[in-house]
Design an enzyme around this catalytic site. Structure first.
Site, PDB file in Angstrom:
ATOM      1  N   GLN A 283      34.296  65.945  61.250  1.00  0.00           N
ATOM      2  CA  GLN A 283      32.511  65.279  62.215  1.00  0.00           C
ATOM      3  C   GLN A 283      33.680  64.559  62.475  1.00  0.00           C
ATOM      4  O   GLN A 283      33.895  63.097  61.693  1.00  0.00           O
ATOM      5  CB  GLN A 283      31.445  65.081  62.058  1.00  0.00           C
ATOM      6  CG  GLN A 283      30.574  64.724  62.926  1.00  0.00           C
ATOM      7  CD  GLN A 283      29.334  64.183  62.521  1.00  0.00           C
ATOM      8  OE1 GLN A 283      29.375  63.357  61.427  1.00  0.00           O
ATOM      9  NE2 GLN A 283      27.898  64.524  62.912  1.00  0.00           N
TER      10      GLN A 283
ATOM     11  N   GLU B 294      22.523  67.891  61.328  1.00  0.00           N
ATOM     12  CA  GLU B 294      22.878  67.100  60.500  1.00  0.00           C
ATOM     13  C   GLU B 294      21.546  66.402  59.351  1.00  0.00           C
ATOM     14  O   GLU B 294      21.628  66.839  57.674  1.00  0.00           O
ATOM     15  CB  GLU B 294      23.249  65.604  60.886  1.00  0.00           C
ATOM     16  CG  GLU B 294      23.985  64.647  59.224  1.00  0.00           C
ATOM     17  CD  GLU B 294      25.767  64.163  59.788  1.00  0.00           C
ATOM     18  OE1 GLU B 294      24.667  62.651  60.965  1.00  0.00           O
ATOM     19  OE2 GLU B 294      25.899  63.895  58.944  1.00  0.00           O
TER      20      GLU B 294
END
Lengths: 376, 395
Positions: free
Chosen positions: B114, B232
């Site tokens: 990410q 997340e």
């Protein structure tokens, strides 16, 4: 052999549709009959109870008989439903002998139903909302036998019990004695119920003095101790739900107030220093709900984990309720310090609840024993 | 096609096992067959590893497969792909993107990372300055990213970059899939206070990304990123643990096994933390029960806050409990671990690693703001950055 830390039951921590419906009925009743100005007008009397409210709650809604089987005149529900009633009573800090009579005294008597003796008839009266019974032990008692000052001489009772919650509302006192458990009519000759000045004005305390009082023996020594232990365990476990409801009210009210209250040309609830405290409190309330539901579910299902679930709920929820009430007073600023604002009723109830049926520290000691983390 | 129920899923799983016996089928081959049978993530669409079934039925499949000794896709190794990239590709990707990326992602053939945080954009992620400039059919990307787990293992990255610096910061961002093998991508390990390097810095210099690897419309990258970030936080805070399953476990075991270490002060603190750990566990259990019952609550945002503080306090207590041994550290050697194990290694490591729990995936301070504003409805702080072009912001 199960390890001391292994979870032996899978708890259901949610609310059922029936529980939600019960909550709605109780909340609506309390909103009508137990608003803050009404309570403030009555709390300084020795009997702040509202008999009409009690009748509606105990008999009409049927809340007093939730723990009692249908064959004994109750609703045949469980501790899960009683916990929801207590959440609502905590949310409104209503003076009502629900925890003391419909939970602790009722549960104590339920332990004696196998004997098919006088306990059964008494349970029927309690379940129907026709009578209130209170276990004559100090409200601070965590376990039976801590102090048992009442003796029995020539079939009459002699002794004094201090700090008994809701004794002023009781028709019947359940008195643990050196000779087992007795039921004593509160109005009988030789019985004195002397009001004390309580920290928590919404739950009156009294000293009960028995001098030559006649009673009915419900249980002998050993089964009396077991019954009282069971009553106090249920009381401690469901007190957590009262504490949860109380903490929720404090958080909701504090959020509402700080959104409206302006200082420095802003709502005070927009300041991070305040909103972080409320967010932290929200997290505590969310956690308290899981702990309280776990205890109620364990009691309802008769789980072998019940003593641990109850001790965890009390060790946690006591502190959450006190913290919520203290934050409620502080974040309301000056108005939170006044008699006219109800925040003080919640603070006093929360602090008293943190001592009732054992302090958080006493419950942590219990946990230490159960999960085998002994003191040095 | 009708949505399968639990019995239907069980039957399909047995058919998969019959056609591809785990004992005689290679791991990747089995996982691909499972994906193609729609049993990878049953709540995903048919043809993309799922069957449009309720998410709550996934455990039915997992239990059947585990009982048959079938291999899994080692979800911890590909957590960013599964937890963040996949829901975003599913939510915003084109059909071509979904077909290209989801299968190798789930099977574990392609690891994802990410590329969000930057040295100048941490809690204020929307202030990010990595630029993506349109050049024909490509975007040319220049900038620096940081705190990138798995960057050294990753084939692909989800990337947010600024495509219009003249707009206010939330509106000039676009979302891309970045090829980590592009020659303009340089990954350098970033050593942490634990001595090891779980994370990396990633330098992007003239990286060319075809426009076909953009996720969502130009300028809507911030909105797309919200999908990633919500997932997340759920994946960091939502895992199921048994009683004494978290950080409290090792301390409780040490307490039981080594009476000579016990003191009264430590006893009181241990019991308080034990209760809080148990209550946090119950809160997580309740959250999962709500999800299964189809009543998701906002409790998830609180779980990460609770576990961050608990992990820190418990591991701090553990170092004290160990006394003289607490003065030692197992190993300061610089390593690049493939897996993050919060409870691995010694007490000193746990103490240091858990300091990151209140920073990674949103600091506890930012999460408290989110709870206060989105759950409790408290008013936001007054802001002076929302309507200013990004290029005019102070930095």
């Amino acid at each position: 052999m199960t390890a001391p830390t292994e979870e032996t039951h899978a708890p259901d921590l949610l609310y059922s549709q029936a529980e939600d419906d019960l909550r709605a009925a109780v909340r609506s009743l309390l909103a009508d009959r137990s608003d803050a100005p009404t309570m403030l007008a009555h709390v300084e009397s020795d009997t702040p109870y509202d008999p009409q409210l009690w009748k509606a709650l105990a008999a009409d809604i049927g809340a007093a008989g939730l723990l009692v089987p249908e064959k004994l005149g109750g609703q045949g529900a469980s501790h899960r439903e009683a916990a929801v009633v207590l959440e609502e009573l905590g949310r409104s800090v209503t003076p009502a002998p629900y925890l003391t009579s419909a939970v602790v005294a009722t549960e104590t008597l339920l332990a004696l139903t196998a004997q098919e003796g006088p306990a059964d008839g008494l349970l029927g009266e309690l379940a129907a909302g026709r009578g209130v019974a209170v276990l004559a032990v100090p409200f601070a008692a965590a376990r039976p036998g801590a102090a048992q000052p009442v003796g029995v001489m020539a079939d009459t009772l002699e002794g004094t019990v201090t700090g008994v919650a809701d004794a002023a509302a009781a028709d019947v006192l359940l008195v643990p004695t050196t000779d087992g458990l007795y039921a004593v009519e509160a109005g009988a000759e030789g019985v004195t119920v002397e009001p004390l000045v309580p920290l928590d004005l919404t739950r009156p305390l009294a000293t009960v003095t028995l001098h030559g009082a006649a009673g009915t023996r419900l249980a002998d020594g050993a089964s009396a101790v077991a019954a009282v232990r069971r009553g106090l365990l249920a009381g401690a476990g469901l007190l957590a739900s009262e504490q949860l409801g109380l903490a929720e009210w404090c958080l909701t009210e504090t959020v509402r107030y700080t959104r409206e209250r302006h200082q420095f040309n802003r709502p005070v609830g927009s300041f991070q220093a305040l909103k972080h405290r409320m967010a932290q409190l929200w997290l505590e309330v969310v956690s308290a709900r899981a702990a309280a539901r776990n205890a109620a579910d364990a009691l309802a299902t008769g789980s072998p984990d019940t003593p641990l679930a109850v001790a965890v709920a009390q060790a946690y929820c006591s502190g959450v309720a006190v913290h919520a009430a203290e934050e409620c007073v502080q974040l309301h600023g000056g108005i939170g310090m006044t008699w006219e604002h109800p925040a003080h009723l919640y603070l006093k109830r929360a602090k008293a609840d943190s001592v009732a049926y054992g302090t958080a520290g006493q419950h942590r000691e219990t946990i230490a024993g159960i999960v085998e983390l002994p003191a040095p | 096609m009708t949505t399968p129920d639990a019995a239907g899923l069980r039957r399909r799983t047995q058919e998969l096992l019959a056609a591809h016996p785990p004992a005689t089928t290679g791991r990747t081959e089995f996982l691909k067959a499972r994906f193609d049978a729609g049993l990878a993530w049953v709540h995903y669409p048919a043809g993309l590893g799922g069957l449009d079934a309720p998410r709550s039925l996934q455990p039915v499949v997992d239990a059947e497969l585990a009982a048959a000794g079938a291999p899994d896709n080692d979800p911890r190794r590909i957590g960013i792909g599964l937890g963040m990239a996949a829901p975003t590709v599913l939510g915003y990707g084109t059909d071509e993107q979904k077909q290209r990326f989801l299968r190798p992602l789930w099977v574990g053939e392609e690891v994802w990372c990410q590329l969000f945080s930057e040295p100048g954009a941490g809690s204020d992620l929307a202030a990010l300055g990595t630029r993506a400039v349109r050049d024909g059919e490509d975007w040319v990307v220049d900038g620096q990213k940081v705190w990138t787990s798995s960057a050294h293992l990753a084939r692909w990255a989800i990337l947010i970059a600024r495509t219009d610096p003249d707009l206010p910061k939330h509106r000039g961002i676009s979302y891309f899939i970045c090829d980590m093998t592009d020659p303009g991508v340089e990954v350098r390990p970033l050593r942490q206070i634990t001595g090891e390097a779980e994370f990396n810095e990633v330098f992007l210099t003239g990286v060319r990304i075809p426009d076909s690897r953009r996720l969502g419309p130009v300028g809507e990258g911030w909105k797309v990123a919200q999908t990633t970030l919500m997932n997340e936080r759920v994946s960091i805070g939502g895992a199921r643990i048994p009683r004494e399953g978290g950080m409290i476990g090792p301390v409780a075991r040490t307490w039981r096994e080594r009476p000579e270490l016990r003191t009264h002060d430590l006893h009181q603190r241990l019991l308080t933390l034990w209760v809080e750990a148990e209550v946090a566990r119950l809160t997580g259990t309740r959250l999962r029960q709500q999800l299964v019952a189809g009543q998701p609550g906002p409790e998830g945002s609180g779980m990460k806050l609770a576990f961050a503080r608990l992990n820190q306090e418990i591991s701090g207590l553990e170092v004290e409990l160990l006394g003289e041994e607490g003065l030692l550290y197992d190993d300061w050697t610089m390593r690049r671990p493939e897996l993050v194990d919060f409870t691995g290694r010694d007490a000193g490591y746990r103490y240091l690693r858990s300091k990151g729990n209140s920073i990674e995936g949103g600091t506890s301070e930012v999460l408290l703001n989110i709870v206060a504003e989105r759950v409790l409805g408290l008013p936001a702080e007054p802001r002076n950055d929302k309507d200013v072009p990004w290029k005019d912001l102070a930095r």
